[in-house]
Design an enzyme around this catalytic site. Structure first.
Site, PDB file in Angstrom:
ATOM      1  N   ASP A 277       2.928 -28.661  12.297  1.00 14.69           N
ATOM      2  CA  ASP A 277       3.936 -28.704  13.287  1.00 14.69           C
ATOM      3  C   ASP A 277       3.501 -29.623  14.480  1.00 14.69           C
ATOM      4  O   ASP A 277       2.618 -29.556  14.763  1.00 14.69           O
ATOM      5  CB  ASP A 277       4.064 -27.366  13.827  1.00 14.69           C
ATOM      6  CG  ASP A 277       5.329 -27.305  14.521  1.00 14.69           C
ATOM      7  OD1 ASP A 277       6.644 -26.917  14.138  1.00 14.69           O
ATOM      8  OD2 ASP A 277       5.336 -27.462  16.092  1.00 14.69           O
ATOM      9  N   ILE A 278       4.606 -30.586  14.627  1.00 12.03           N
ATOM     10  CA  ILE A 278       4.131 -31.459  15.700  1.00 12.03           C
ATOM     11  C   ILE A 278       4.279 -30.933  17.068  1.00 12.03           C
ATOM     12  O   ILE A 278       5.310 -30.162  17.333  1.00 12.03           O
ATOM     13  CB  ILE A 278       5.379 -32.594  15.648  1.00 12.03           C
ATOM     14  CG1 ILE A 278       5.109 -33.676  14.517  1.00 12.03           C
ATOM     15  CG2 ILE A 278       5.021 -33.835  17.016  1.00 12.03           C
ATOM     16  CD1 ILE A 278       6.352 -34.448  14.100  1.00 12.03           C
TER      17      ILE A 278
ATOM     18  N   ASN B  89      12.019 -35.002  22.526  1.00  9.66           N
ATOM     19  CA  ASN B  89      13.582 -35.195  22.094  1.00  9.66           C
ATOM     20  C   ASN B  89      14.148 -35.107  23.468  1.00  9.66           C
ATOM     21  O   ASN B  89      14.973 -36.152  23.767  1.00  9.66           O
ATOM     22  CB  ASN B  89      14.233 -34.242  21.305  1.00  9.66           C
ATOM     23  CG  ASN B  89      13.974 -34.521  19.842  1.00  9.66           C
ATOM     24  OD1 ASN B  89      13.939 -35.658  19.345  1.00  9.66           O
ATOM     25  ND2 ASN B  89      14.154 -33.350  18.981  1.00  9.66           N
TER      26      ASN B  89
ATOM     27  N   ASP C  90      13.463 -38.853  15.996  1.00  8.14           N
ATOM     28  CA  ASP C  90      13.282 -39.141  14.418  1.00  8.14           C
ATOM     29  C   ASP C  90      12.458 -40.103  14.089  1.00  8.14           C
ATOM     30  O   ASP C  90      11.886 -40.302  13.026  1.00  8.14           O
ATOM     31  CB  ASP C  90      14.820 -39.833  14.061  1.00  8.14           C
ATOM     32  CG  ASP C  90      15.830 -38.670  13.949  1.00  8.14           C
ATOM     33  OD1 ASP C  90      15.497 -37.549  14.222  1.00  8.14           O
ATOM     34  OD2 ASP C  90      17.016 -38.956  14.041  1.00  8.14           O
TER      35      ASP C  90
ATOM     36  N   GLU D 257      10.469 -30.200  13.097  1.00  3.59           N
ATOM     37  CA  GLU D 257       9.411 -30.824  13.046  1.00  3.59           C
ATOM     38  C   GLU D 257       8.198 -30.254  12.330  1.00  3.59           C
ATOM     39  O   GLU D 257       7.038 -30.497  12.438  1.00  3.59           O
ATOM     40  CB  GLU D 257       8.937 -30.937  14.347  1.00  3.59           C
ATOM     41  CG  GLU D 257       8.554 -29.453  15.069  1.00  3.59           C
ATOM     42  CD  GLU D 257       9.743 -29.000  15.802  1.00  3.59           C
ATOM     43  OE1 GLU D 257       9.451 -28.068  16.825  1.00  3.59           O
ATOM     44  OE2 GLU D 257      11.039 -29.103  15.475  1.00  3.59           O
TER      45      GLU D 257
END
Length: 311
Positions: free
Chosen positions: A178-179, A186, A195, A221
């Site tokens: 997971d980022i 964002n 993106d 993500e």
């Protein structure tokens, strides 16, 4: 036996059927004359499959590739190539020929490719089948990143958990990635930049994925990596290399100081696991990695115990 091998080699070299074998690193280890002719390979050359496809694409020969960006096509194709024990599909060559190709993959990642010329089949029927193959590919591909999607990677988790006739005790590991702080990316830069970061992450991690593994995006993500027949200690090393690669990323030329990281939860598959139960343990481990400060790996406790017992 030597005479039988010599006869078999002679048969392979004279048949019009295309035959090739790739190792677990996707390097060509054998190709008969028909295969080498179709794909412009010198007799003693042993190219990696991506390099072979890139060279032929740039020379406008070999496989027809309908893509404006070859590297995006390559990531999308490699995310499914060699991830199942067997697949069959139709492909066309720049010289006008159509091939019916099969790929058979052993557990160690070696692949046997066999292709037959089906150009004589009616063109209308070929178009229908090609449209079907493209639809199947789309159903297994994440539209944004080009890697495998939730449907495809879930099927690979289920494959990994299937009982084996050889009673192999080590099923493998599942990693959820997971980022870190993706929402703030964002919020600060906008969804288009978000993106771009997702695509950069997918490309970097994908480049470190082995033939036998499967990497896919399951939403937002969050990504999943299957590592069949892999102990936790080895899985940690693989994911650690991915952490290092992502730490070095600078994907925004207009913001040269921007960087990002990810966290990973690791769980070792156990007898009786389902895709859901294994994912739940890996996801819980991911939560612990986030609590521990992010940009790190955390292994499920039962995975550590199992790895220690196995060692």
């Amino acid at each position: 036996m030597d005479n039988d091998i010599s006869r078999l080699f002679e048969l392979f070299e004279t048949t019009p059927v295309l035959v090739a074998a790739y190792d677990e690193f996707d390097r060509l280890r054998y190709a008969n004359k028909a295969f080498r002719t179709a794909f412009f390979i010198e007799p003693d050359a042993t190219p990696f499959w991506p390099d072979l496809m890139r060279r032929n694409f740039n020379a406008k020969r070999g496989t027809v590739i309908h893509a404006a960006d070859f590297e995006e096509w390559l990531i999308s194709t490699q995310s499914r190539r060699g991830k199942t024990g067997f697949r069959a599909f139709e492909t066309d060559l720049v010289d006008g020929r159509w091939l019916w190709m099969t790929e058979m993959v052993q557990k160690d990642g070696w692949m046997l490719c066999v292709a037959s010329d089906v150009t004589a089949l009616k063109a209308k029927s070929r178009t229908v089948r090609q449209d079907r193959d493209l639809a199947i590919k789309a159903s297994y591909t994440d539209e944004l990143t080009g890697i495998a999607n939730r449907r495809f990677v879930t099927a690979r988790i289920e494959d990994m958990l299937q009982p084996r006739g050889d009673a192999e005790p080590l099923l493998g590991c599942l990693c959820v990635l997971d980022i870190d702080r993706f929402k703030s990316i964002n919020d600060q830069f906008g969804h288009q930049i978000g993106d771009l970061v997702l695509r950069d992450f997918a490309k970097r991690v994908h480049s470190l994925v082995r033939r036998t593994d499967c990497f896919g995006r399951i939403g937002g993500e969050e990504f999943v990596l299957t590592l069949p027949s892999t102990p936790v200690a080895q899985a940690r090393l693989i994911v650690e290399r991915m952490l290092v690669s992502v730490r070095k990323a600078r994907p925004l030329p207009e913001h040269p100081d921007f960087q990002y990281t990810f966290s990973a939860g690791l769980a070792c598959a156990q007898s009786g696991d389902t895709a859901l139960s294994l994912y739940a343990r890996a996801d819980r481990a991911l939560y612990m990695a986030k609590l521990g400060g992010r940009d790190r790996i955390h292994a499920d406790d039962s995975s550590d115990d199992r790895s220690a017992n196995a060692g």
